[in-house]
Design a protein around this motif. Structure first.
Motif, short mmCIF file in Angstrom:
data_model
loop_
_atom_site.label_atom_id
_atom_site.label_comp_id
_atom_site.label_asym_id
_atom_site.label_seq_id
_atom_site.Cartn_x
_atom_site.Cartn_y
_atom_site.Cartn_z
N HIS A 281 10.93 2.68 -0.03
CA HIS A 281 10.32 1.78 -1.00
C HIS A 281 9.62 0.61 -0.32
O HIS A 281 10.01 0.17 0.76
CB HIS A 281 11.40 1.24 -1.95
N ASN A 362 5.72 2.91 -4.01
CA ASN A 362 6.33 3.96 -3.21
C ASN A 362 5.67 4.11 -1.84
O ASN A 362 6.19 4.81 -0.98
CB ASN A 362 6.27 5.30 -3.95
N ASN A 363 4.53 3.44 -1.66
CA ASN A 363 3.85 3.42 -0.37
C ASN A 363 2.94 2.20 -0.36
O ASN A 363 2.81 1.49 -1.38
CB ASN A 363 3.06 4.72 -0.13
#
Length: 482
Positions: A281, A362-363
């Motif tokens: 995360h 998430n990125n």
């Protein structure tokens, strides 16, 4: 809240220095009242180690039924009777309040975040019993501690946090009068879900004084549901201006199973500092509203937290001002982050506004897209409280602390009248009454020499001291060493 059946759990501390407590059970009752009744009255606690050990009944909670007609803020008294090892029994009186909790959790979007009425973010306490932290829905929290900071020098740093050894500070405190100091759900005001709380710097040894109105905003729509906006409206109630007040949001994320595998970076184009686990995360702290940052930095906890178990006030001020700055944390380690700015507050009610977004992704690409969405959607919310009275009732931290053999305690009362200041041990037994008389408004200073009411020296250890005046009370902790 009115109309709800709520589970209730308690945390107990064992003040016996030698004997652990086992077979600990509890019986809960409520004093007769119009709106609150007990549904589940029996509970079982975990064993409690000696010398300050903690235990709770989270796995065997009590429950209360609140009548739908109960008014917000209605107070009631619980009676918790604790029995341990067949020979110990004690009943505690506990005041409860309907609605207006100390914290609420935004969870209408893809990310959840708990906010409080004391400037601390994520959790009210280190045990995590009050609050959910921060994380994406369905995942455990990645947040260890977060707080709103304000400072003018190393001598005035105001925040509310805790460290890895269980020590907490309470410099931001609940505002008077109730219910302004609780977290209110305002509904869709400036967002799909807006919470409001008001707190002051009254817990600081030398308050300015400041009043802070906190508005936190979350969104449900796709593209806007991976961040929470935190807006702080500060009011200077001093007769003197504050020409350079630095403010910031500090976050210590422990992302993934191993917090020493975290990294960090800074995106100056978005006024964002961020922390991440390389295969997990990402979290960002974004300064909103077009303000010029004083600092966007990651903080290496190995150097600035671990040596003293907390960041020193001198280092906090240097971080707020940008004197200490470290834009990139490319080495896997335990990192935290800060975004800060500076404002000028005029005297006698001068105000300033600063806002941040806590963003999830998430990125890195997703994090940046979500940060852009937060920047685009934010606009300052009009003040919801035109004037917030501040009650001049304060109890300072004893100095020195820890101490041997004598310590000084400063307190402030607003009106002339009866005042009581007393010292208690961990079991709640009164050790010494330091003040029990009428005092004039203003500041007062008393000393304690570590003796009980009979003049005998008390053992070393932790003690509580409590100030009571005009129906208000304030309690702090102090430590006597020998």
């Amino acid at each position: 809240d009115p109309g709800e059946i709520s589970e209730v759990a308690f945390q107990l501390m064992n003040g016996n220095p030698l004997v652990s407590a086992s077979a600990v059970t509890g019986a809960l009752a409520v004093k007769p009242n119009a709106y609150v009744s007990v549904v589940q009255s029996a509970g079982t606690f975990t064993s409690i180690p000696a010398n300050g050990g903690l235990g709770d009944n989270l796995n065997s909670p009590f429950s209360l039924d609140v009548d739908p007609a109960a008014p917000q803020g209605y107070e009631f008294t619980l009676l918790l009777t604790v029995t341990a090892d067949l020979y110990f029994q004690k009943t505690f009186d506990i005041t409860g309040r309907v609605g207006l909790p100390d914290f609420r959790t935004h969870e209408i979007g893809d990310v959840y975040l708990s906010v409080t009425d004391q400037g601390i973010i994520g959790y009210m306490d280190q045990g995590g019993g009050q609050g959910e932290g921060m994380g994406p829905g369905g995942f455990p929290s990645d947040l260890f501690v977060s707080s709103f900071w304000a400072g003018t020098s190393s001598a005035y740093i105001c925040n509310r946090d805790y460290n890895g050894l269980g020590s907490e500070n309470y410099e931001w405190i609940v505002s008077d009068p109730d219910p302004n100091g609780r977290v209110r759900d305002l509904g869709p005001v400036g967002s799909d879900q807006t919470f409001q709380a008001v707190f002051t710097d009254g817990g600081h040894a030398s308050p300015l004084p400041l009043v802070v109105e906190q508005l936190t905003m979350a969104y449900e729509a796709s593209g806007l549901n991976s961040f929470v906006i935190l807006e702080y409206r500060l009011t200077n109630n001093s007769a003197a201006p504050v020409p350079a007040l630095y403010t910031g949001v500090y976050c210590d994320f422990d992302i993934g199973e191993d917090s020493t595998n975290n990294m960090g970076g800074t995106d100056f184009a978005r006024n964002m500092t961020y922390l991440y686990e390389p295969l997990g995360h990402y979290y960002g702290i974004v300064l909103l509203g077009g303000d010029t940052p004083a600092n966007l930095t990651v903080v290496n906890n190995i150097f600035y937290v671990f040596p003293t178990s907390a960041i020193t006030d001198a280092n906090k001020f240097d971080l707020l001002t940008g004197t200490l700055t470290h834009p990139v944390g490319k080495i896997a380690d335990d990192w935290s982050g800060l975004a800060s700015s500076v404002m000028n507050l005029e005297a006698n009610g001068g105000q300033g506004v600063v806002a941040y977004a806590l963003v999830f992704g998430n990125n890195l690409t997703q994090l940046r897209n979500n940060a852009d969405a937060a920047i685009a959607v934010y606009s300052p919310v009009a003040p919801l409280t035109e004037e917030v009275p501040v009650k001049l009732f304060r109890l300072g931290q004893n100095q020195p602390n820890p101490f041997n053999p004598v310590t000084s305690i400063k307190f402030t009362v607003e009106k002339a009248g009866p005042v009581e200041l007393a010292v208690f041990d961990l079991s709640g037994r009164r050790i010494r009454t330091l003040v029990r008389d009428s005092r004039n408004p203003g500041d007062h200073l008393v000393t304690w020499d570590g003796t009980d009411q009979a003049g005998s020296r008390v053992p070393s250890g932790m003690y509580f001291y409590q100030l009571v005046s005009g129906g208000d009370s304030f309690t702090r902790k102090m430590t006597l060493i020998k």
